[in-house]
Design a protein around this motif. Structure first.
Motif, mmCIF file in Angstrom:
data_model
loop_
_atom_site.group_PDB
_atom_site.id
_atom_site.type_symbol
_atom_site.label_atom_id
_atom_site.label_comp_id
_atom_site.label_asym_id
_atom_site.label_seq_id
_atom_site.Cartn_x
_atom_site.Cartn_y
_atom_site.Cartn_z
ATOM 1 N N ILE A 1 52.112 35.313 13.549
ATOM 2 C CA ILE A 1 52.159 33.924 13.103
ATOM 3 C C ILE A 1 51.125 33.096 13.873
ATOM 4 O O ILE A 1 50.874 33.354 15.058
ATOM 5 N N CYS A 2 50.548 32.141 13.199
ATOM 6 C CA CYS A 2 49.571 31.275 13.863
ATOM 7 C C CYS A 2 50.318 30.180 14.632
ATOM 8 O O CYS A 2 51.074 29.424 14.036
ATOM 9 N N PRO A 3 50.118 30.099 15.940
ATOM 10 C CA PRO A 3 50.848 29.090 16.712
ATOM 11 C C PRO A 3 50.362 27.664 16.437
ATOM 12 O O PRO A 3 51.013 26.705 16.814
ATOM 13 N N LYS A 4 49.240 27.542 15.722
ATOM 14 C CA LYS A 4 48.738 26.196 15.435
ATOM 15 C C LYS A 4 49.196 25.693 14.066
ATOM 16 O O LYS A 4 49.632 24.572 13.940
ATOM 17 N N CYS A 5 49.083 26.573 13.025
ATOM 18 C CA CYS A 5 49.408 26.076 11.676
ATOM 19 C C CYS A 5 50.568 26.836 11.024
ATOM 20 O O CYS A 5 50.900 26.571 9.876
ATOM 21 N N ASN A 6 51.180 27.766 11.798
ATOM 22 C CA ASN A 6 52.375 28.492 11.342
ATOM 23 C C ASN A 6 52.156 29.432 10.149
ATOM 24 O O ASN A 6 53.121 29.925 9.586
ATOM 25 N N ILE B 1 42.196 36.766 12.941
ATOM 26 C CA ILE B 1 42.233 35.411 13.482
ATOM 27 C C ILE B 1 42.599 34.516 12.315
ATOM 28 O O ILE B 1 42.133 34.729 11.189
ATOM 29 N N CYS B 2 43.460 33.542 12.540
ATOM 30 C CA CYS B 2 43.932 32.682 11.447
ATOM 31 C C CYS B 2 42.752 31.954 10.790
ATOM 32 O O CYS B 2 41.737 31.694 11.429
ATOM 33 N N LYS B 3 42.934 31.614 9.535
ATOM 34 C CA LYS B 3 41.894 30.868 8.818
ATOM 35 C C LYS B 3 41.557 29.567 9.535
ATOM 36 O O LYS B 3 40.445 29.053 9.426
ATOM 37 N N CYS B 4 42.514 29.017 10.288
ATOM 38 C CA CYS B 4 42.270 27.763 11.016
ATOM 39 C C CYS B 4 41.473 28.013 12.299
ATOM 40 O O CYS B 4 41.112 27.075 13.002
ATOM 41 N N GLY B 5 41.213 29.280 12.629
ATOM 42 C CA GLY B 5 40.399 29.602 13.805
ATOM 43 C C GLY B 5 41.202 30.020 15.024
ATOM 44 O O GLY B 5 40.641 30.434 16.036
#
Ligand SMILES: [Zn+2]
Length: 417
Positions: free
Chosen positions: A4-9, A17-21
């Motif tokens: 899970i992305c800790p920034k955008c969930n 790496i999440c699409k948000c970086g």
């Protein structure tokens, strides 16, 4: 396993790496907990995989240096000489493919290579131009395939991801969420050994400090602790993207933290902020000095780790301070020629005196250099202060002779440089 992305969930079921970086973390499941056994796998209840591949990593000692007023967590005791073995044991226990790729400027690459060898898998390591020779040697000895790319670890991300896509490699780079899971066990070990007010940690990509934060925040959720210690990140003045986002980075000798655009920047900054910590910058001279101070205490750490000692000694924080010594100095024998305070002219003088004893004017002539004779006398005085030469007056001349210490120094120097 869900990442899970800790920034955008946003959730993923593969390593990326999440699409948000932002790098991802493993979705937490920390309800039932008991600690048993030894090392990293003592905390298996808090880890997302079962133990498969282990070289008995972790369980590193905490040593108190009374006169420095510092505690050291000595991660150089791990199987390959760095804390990255904690990441490697988790990654190899999770890896379901025959071949792994990893972008690394040293310690993680060496760990992944060793654990891949142990597990009977193939490792492909993407390594930048600036890498310490000892780490490269380790990778080669562990039979890794080495691919040299770019100047710093910043240049490795795209080639590694591309290569994983094309070749179906398992991505064992630092942003693999299992590496955070392995490294967070440092927090658990520290918790079991005592209470500390400050924790000083070297920061390159920021993943190490974030993983320690993750460990302590899980202990907090489990109500094992009621406060996270202050997490203090240290960088070199030459390359300090955590404090000076827009400054142009220069090369630091502490290569393990030579990262210009840290992947974990936002997560590490948030971790430091939530723990009421701070980021410090340390000069290259202070880092080298701290490495020598620790060596004189019996701990030979790499320069990146010496930043923590330098910061601890410089800022004298209130309360109990623990420095994380992340890796061994034996891996990084890129020693500068004047490292021991003996310049190249002094070495030449020692070599001349090893041939035969001599006097100032003769030494000056034999050096055959554009320098004043007074400068030669300054070097001779310097060498005499270090007890590497001795002098005696014969007639009107002062004759200089190399001492046993001087001879020993030349021998060691020959081996090192
Ligand atoms: Zn995201």
């Amino acid at each position: 396993m869900v990442f899970i992305c800790p920034k955008c969930n946003k959730e993923y079921d593969y390593i990326t790496i999440c699409k948000c970086g932002s790098p991802l973390v493993v979705k937490e499941d920390i309800t039932k907990v008991s600690f048993r056994g030894e090392g990293v796998w003592r905390y298996e209840d808090l880890l997302p995989v079962k133990k498969k591949i282990s070289l008995n990593e972790g369980d590193t000692p905490i040593i108190h240096f009374n006169d420095l007023d510092l505690y050291i967590k000595d991660e150089t005791r791990n199987p390959t000489g760095s804390f990255r073995d904690r990441a490697a044991t988790l990654i190899l226990s999770h890896c379901d493919r025959k071949r792994l790729a990893c972008g690394s400027n040293g310690n993680l690459g060496a760990s992944i290579a060793a654990y891949s060898a142990f597990a009977g898998k193939e490792s492909y390591l993407f390594v930048p131009k600036y890498v310490e020779r000892g780490k490269l040697l380790q990778m080669m000895m562990y039979n890794a395939r080495i691919i040299r790319v770019g100047e710093t670890v910043d240049d490795l991300l795209d080639p590694v991801q591309e290569s994983c896509r094309l070749n179906n490699f398992y991505d064992a780079s630092e942003y693999n969420p299992l590496s955070l899971e392995g490294q967070k066990t440092m927090a658990f070990e520290i918790f079991e050994k005592g209470e500390f007010d400050n924790m000083i940690i070297p920061v390159g990509n920021g993943g190490t400090i974030f993983s320690i934060y993750r460990g302590f925040s899980q202990l907090l959720k489990l109500e094992f602790i009621d406060k996270i210690p202050r997490l203090i990140g240290v960088q070199s003045e030459n390359c300090a993207p955590f404090t000076d986002k827009n400054a142009v980075a220069k090369k630091t000798e502490a290569l393990a933290i030579y990262v210009k655009k840290p992947l974990f920047r936002d997560l590490a900054i948030e971790a430091v902020k939530k723990s009421e910590g701070v980021f410090f910058k340390i000069s290259e001279e202070e880092i080298r000095e701290a490495q020598k101070i620790m060596a004189k205490k019996g701990i030979f750490c790499e320069l990146a780790s010496a930043t923590t000692i330098a910061a601890g000694l410089k800022y004298k924080l209130k309360g109990k301070t623990l420095c994380i010594v992340t890796g061994s100095g034996l891996k990084s024998f890129n020693i500068k020629k004047d490292y021991f305070g003996v310049t190249s002219t002094k070495i030449e003088i020692l070599r001349l005196l090893k041939e035969k004893e001599s006097y100032g004017y003769e030494i000056w002539k034999n050096l055959n250099k554009k320098m004043k004779i007074q400068a030669v006398y300054q070097h001779l005085n310097g060498l005499q202060e270090k007890n590497m030469i001795s002098s005696k007056k014969i007639g009107r001349k002062i004759y200089y002779t190399i001492t046993d210490k001087g001879k020993r120094f030349l021998e060691v120097y020959k081996e090192m440089i």
